[in-house]
Structures are given as C-alpha cells and as structure tokens.
Design a protein around this motif. Structure first.
Motif, PDB file in Angstrom:
ATOM      1  N   ALA A 199       0.822  -1.211   0.000  1.00 51.44           N
ATOM      2  CA  ALA A 199       0.000   0.000   0.000  1.00 51.44           C
ATOM      3  C   ALA A 199       0.857   1.262   0.000  1.00 51.44           C
ATOM      4  N   GLN A 200       2.056   1.181   0.584  1.00 53.13           N
ATOM      5  CA  GLN A 200       2.973   2.323   0.610  1.00 53.13           C
ATOM      6  C   GLN A 200       3.714   2.484  -0.711  1.00 53.13           C
ATOM      7  N   GLY A 201       3.580   1.508  -1.600  1.00 50.43           N
ATOM      8  CA  GLY A 201       4.193   1.621  -2.920  1.00 50.43           C
ATOM      9  C   GLY A 201       5.545   0.968  -3.069  1.00 50.43           C
ATOM     10  N   ALA A 202       5.928   0.095  -2.135  1.00 50.35           N
ATOM     11  CA  ALA A 202       7.224  -0.579  -2.251  1.00 50.35           C
ATOM     12  C   ALA A 202       7.312  -1.336  -3.573  1.00 50.35           C
ATOM     13  N   ALA A 203       8.495  -1.281  -4.199  1.00 52.16           N
ATOM     14  CA  ALA A 203       8.718  -2.015  -5.445  1.00 52.16           C
ATOM     15  C   ALA A 203       8.978  -3.490  -5.181  1.00 52.16           C
ATOM     16  N   GLY A 204       9.579  -3.784  -4.026  1.00 49.65           N
ATOM     17  CA  GLY A 204       9.899  -5.156  -3.687  1.00 49.65           C
ATOM     18  C   GLY A 204      10.486  -5.216  -2.292  1.00 49.65           C
ATOM     19  N   VAL A 205      10.718  -6.447  -1.825  1.00 51.18           N
ATOM     20  CA  VAL A 205      11.241  -6.666  -0.476  1.00 51.18           C
ATOM     21  C   VAL A 205      12.335  -7.720  -0.533  1.00 51.18           C
ATOM     22  N   LEU A 206      13.457  -7.422   0.113  1.00 51.58           N
ATOM     23  CA  LEU A 206      14.546  -8.377   0.287  1.00 51.58           C
ATOM     24  C   LEU A 206      14.604  -8.732   1.764  1.00 51.58           C
ATOM     25  N   VAL A 207      14.430 -10.014   2.072  1.00 52.76           N
ATOM     26  CA  VAL A 207      14.341 -10.455   3.464  1.00 52.76           C
ATOM     27  C   VAL A 207      15.532 -11.344   3.789  1.00 52.76           C
ATOM     28  N   ASN A 208      16.470 -10.807   4.565  1.00 53.28           N
ATOM     29  CA  ASN A 208      17.608 -11.586   5.031  1.00 53.28           C
ATOM     30  C   ASN A 208      17.202 -12.241   6.345  1.00 53.28           C
ATOM     31  N   GLY A 209      16.246 -13.133   6.221  1.00 55.95           N
ATOM     32  CA  GLY A 209      15.573 -13.811   7.306  1.00 55.95           C
ATOM     33  C   GLY A 209      14.493 -14.650   6.653  1.00 55.95           C
ATOM     34  N   ALA A 210      13.378 -14.837   7.331  1.00 60.77           N
ATOM     35  CA  ALA A 210      12.299 -15.660   6.787  1.00 60.77           C
ATOM     36  C   ALA A 210      11.034 -14.845   6.581  1.00 60.77           C
ATOM     37  N   VAL A 211      10.140 -15.396   5.752  1.00 61.14           N
ATOM     38  CA  VAL A 211       8.781 -14.900   5.618  1.00 61.14           C
ATOM     39  C   VAL A 211       7.826 -16.030   5.966  1.00 61.14           C
ATOM     40  N   ARG A 212       6.598 -15.670   6.252  1.00 61.51           N
ATOM     41  CA  ARG A 212       5.537 -16.671   6.339  1.00 61.51           C
ATOM     42  C   ARG A 212       4.324 -16.154   5.562  1.00 61.51           C
ATOM     43  N   ASP A 213       3.262 -16.946   5.516  1.00 62.90           N
ATOM     44  CA  ASP A 213       2.100 -16.634   4.676  1.00 62.90           C
ATOM     45  C   ASP A 213       2.529 -16.567   3.211  1.00 62.90           C
ATOM     46  N   ALA A 214       3.379 -17.484   2.797  1.00 70.28           N
ATOM     47  CA  ALA A 214       3.996 -17.396   1.469  1.00 70.28           C
ATOM     48  C   ALA A 214       2.964 -17.414   0.352  1.00 70.28           C
ATOM     49  N   ASP A 215       1.938 -18.262   0.447  1.00 71.60           N
ATOM     50  CA  ASP A 215       0.939 -18.320  -0.611  1.00 71.60           C
ATOM     51  C   ASP A 215       0.178 -17.002  -0.716  1.00 71.60           C
ATOM     52  N   THR A 216      -0.139 -16.422   0.430  1.00 74.71           N
ATOM     53  CA  THR A 216      -0.845 -15.137   0.431  1.00 74.71           C
ATOM     54  C   THR A 216       0.050 -14.034  -0.110  1.00 74.71           C
ATOM     55  N   LEU A 217       1.337 -14.073   0.209  1.00 71.36           N
ATOM     56  CA  LEU A 217       2.261 -13.071  -0.323  1.00 71.36           C
ATOM     57  C   LEU A 217       2.322 -13.144  -1.851  1.00 71.36           C
ATOM     58  N   ARG A 218       2.305 -14.341  -2.396  1.00 73.12           N
ATOM     59  CA  ARG A 218       2.302 -14.471  -3.859  1.00 73.12           C
ATOM     60  C   ARG A 218       1.027 -13.857  -4.441  1.00 73.12           C
ATOM     61  N   GLU A 219      -0.095 -14.115  -3.802  1.00 72.51           N
ATOM     62  CA  GLU A 219      -1.359 -13.559  -4.278  1.00 72.51           C
ATOM     63  C   GLU A 219      -1.365 -12.034  -4.182  1.00 72.51           C
ATOM     64  N   LEU A 220      -0.715 -11.507  -3.177  1.00 71.49           N
ATOM     65  CA  LEU A 220      -0.656 -10.058  -2.980  1.00 71.49           C
ATOM     66  C   LEU A 220       0.057  -9.372  -4.136  1.00 71.49           C
ATOM     67  N   GLY A 221       1.046 -10.060  -4.700  1.00 68.59           N
ATOM     68  CA  GLY A 221       1.723  -9.528  -5.877  1.00 68.59           C
ATOM     69  C   GLY A 221       2.913  -8.642  -5.598  1.00 68.59           C
ATOM     70  N   LEU A 222       3.302  -8.486  -4.337  1.00 70.38           N
ATOM     71  CA  LEU A 222       4.484  -7.697  -4.012  1.00 70.38           C
ATOM     72  C   LEU A 222       5.714  -8.588  -4.170  1.00 70.38           C
ATOM     73  N   PRO A 223       6.645  -8.252  -5.064  1.00 65.50           N
ATOM     74  CA  PRO A 223       7.815  -9.107  -5.259  1.00 65.50           C
ATOM     75  C   PRO A 223       8.652  -9.228  -3.989  1.00 65.50           C
ATOM     76  N   VAL A 224       8.928 -10.466  -3.586  1.00 63.21           N
ATOM     77  CA  VAL A 224       9.678 -10.737  -2.360  1.00 63.21           C
ATOM     78  C   VAL A 224      10.762 -11.765  -2.650  1.00 63.21           C
ATOM     79  N   TRP A 225      11.960 -11.475  -2.160  1.00 63.72           N
ATOM     80  CA  TRP A 225      13.078 -12.425  -2.158  1.00 63.72           C
ATOM     81  C   TRP A 225      13.413 -12.700  -0.703  1.00 63.72           C
ATOM     82  N   THR A 226      13.503 -13.959  -0.315  1.00 62.50           N
ATOM     83  CA  THR A 226      13.706 -14.296   1.086  1.00 62.50           C
ATOM     84  C   THR A 226      14.682 -15.452   1.249  1.00 62.50           C
ATOM     85  N   ARG A 227      15.437 -15.436   2.356  1.00 57.30           N
ATOM     86  CA  ARG A 227      16.361 -16.540   2.644  1.00 57.30           C
ATOM     87  C   ARG A 227      15.583 -17.817   2.965  1.00 57.30           C
ATOM     88  N   TRP A 228      14.527 -17.691   3.744  1.00 54.71           N
ATOM     89  CA  TRP A 228      13.780 -18.857   4.203  1.00 54.71           C
ATOM     90  C   TRP A 228      12.279 -18.570   4.195  1.00 54.71           C
TER      91      TRP A 228
END
Length: 205
Positions: A90-119
C-alpha cells in the motif's frame, strides 16, 4: 535515469557491467516467478529474531523503494507476513529483500508484491527490539546504504552504489547491446571459441 531499465537489463548484466561489484552472495527464494525489480534501498536492521523495526520501516516506505529487512546474524524467523507485506504494498514498495524468513507465502504471492527471502518459516518474531531504520547494513557480504539501488531477479541480488547508478546503467546498456550482437552471430552459426580468439591461441592458427 530509469531504475526499471536496470531491472529489465537484469542482475547478471548489471553485476558484470559494474565491474563485478555489489553481489549479494546468498541464496534467496524468489516468491513470485518471473518478477524483477530495482529501486532505492529502504533498510530495516532488526534485532535478533525481532521484527519491531519492520513496523517502523513500513511507516517510512515510499513509492519505488526496495525494502531490505535484515539481522546482523540472520536466523530463520519470519520478519514479515501477510499484514506487514500488505502495508508495504500500500505504501508503494517495489519489492522486499528479506535476510531472514517470511511466512504466509501463498498469500504473499497472491498479494503480488515481489519478495526475495532466505527462508520460508512460520516461526514468529519478537517485537521488543527497536533496531535501526535507514542505516547501512551488510547482506551477503555486500554493504547496502540507504538509497543504494537494489536489483533483484531470478539470478539473485546485486547492489549498485547510489553515486554509480548512472555509470552502471550506461555500461549495462552497452553490455546488453554487445551481447545482442554476439547472439545474432551465434544464431548464424558462429562460435565463441572463434570469436574470442581462443581457437587461434589454443591451436596456433
């Protein structure tokens, strides 16, 4: 200057054209296949296994930012999930680099915000350590300063120092043009063994 053009040129081209500088030498999972982004770094240096800083960086994110979430000693704890990612989008981020983990991965894909994550892990983070926002960080052996341009695609991640972006973009364009010419020659039957002069060196002819 077009940061979108850096994304289209791609991590491999930008890395080579920059003099092989800025490689973030870690394995990242690209959650959305085919995604590629480039933008100025907005950095959250989180406390150990803690994501309070992510809430702060979400409030400071501006359109086009690549949000970098990191810990000094990364562990597979989820720094971001659906709700924080929704705020960043919503803030307009182009993408997210996570030097850690994410969760809710399926929902994040549906959201459409590009994310790169270690785990990808469900283990939740604490919320007690403020950490720092917009301070330099080291990810994958490479220093990232606020405003440096982070480029991410299927090949990984490369960082271009803010004061080198124009020069690296020009060099990347030149490299892409040179590769396009080489590709045409190869399609016509040419061989890199000959075009680089390796056959003459190896065989003396």
């Amino acid at each position: 200057m077009s940061l979108g053009e850096l994304a289209r040129l791609g991590v491999a081209t930008v890395y080579e054209a920059s003099g092989r500088q800025g490689l973030v030498d870690e394995d990242f999972i690209r959650l959305i296949p085919g995604s590629a982004v480039a933008g100025p770094a907005r950095i959250a240096r989180c406390g150990p296994a803690d994501n309070r800083t992510v809430h702060e960086v979400a409030a400071r994110t501006r359109p086009g930012d690549v949000v970098v979430l990191t810990m000094d000693n990364p562990v597979p704890v989820a720094l971001i999930g659906d709700l924080l990612a929704t705020q960043l989008r919503a803030q307009g981020a182009a993408g997210v680099l996570v030097n850690g983990a994410v969760r809710d991965a399926d929902t994040l894909r549906e959201l459409g915000l590009p994310v790169w994550t270690r785990w990808v892990r469900v283990r939740g983070a604490g919320k007690t350590h403020r950490g720092t926002v917009d301070r330099p960080a080291i990810v994958g052996g490479t220093g990232i300063r606020p405003g440096d341009v982070v480029v991410m695609d299927g090949d990984g991640v490369v960082v271009v120092a803010a004061d080198r972006v124009d020069a690296v973009l020009a060099a990347s364009r030149a490299r892409a043009a040179k590769e396009a010419t080489a590709r045409e020659r190869y399609l016509a039957g040419g061989l890199s063994y000959d075009l680089h002069g390796f056959r003459a060196e190896d065989e003396g002819g």
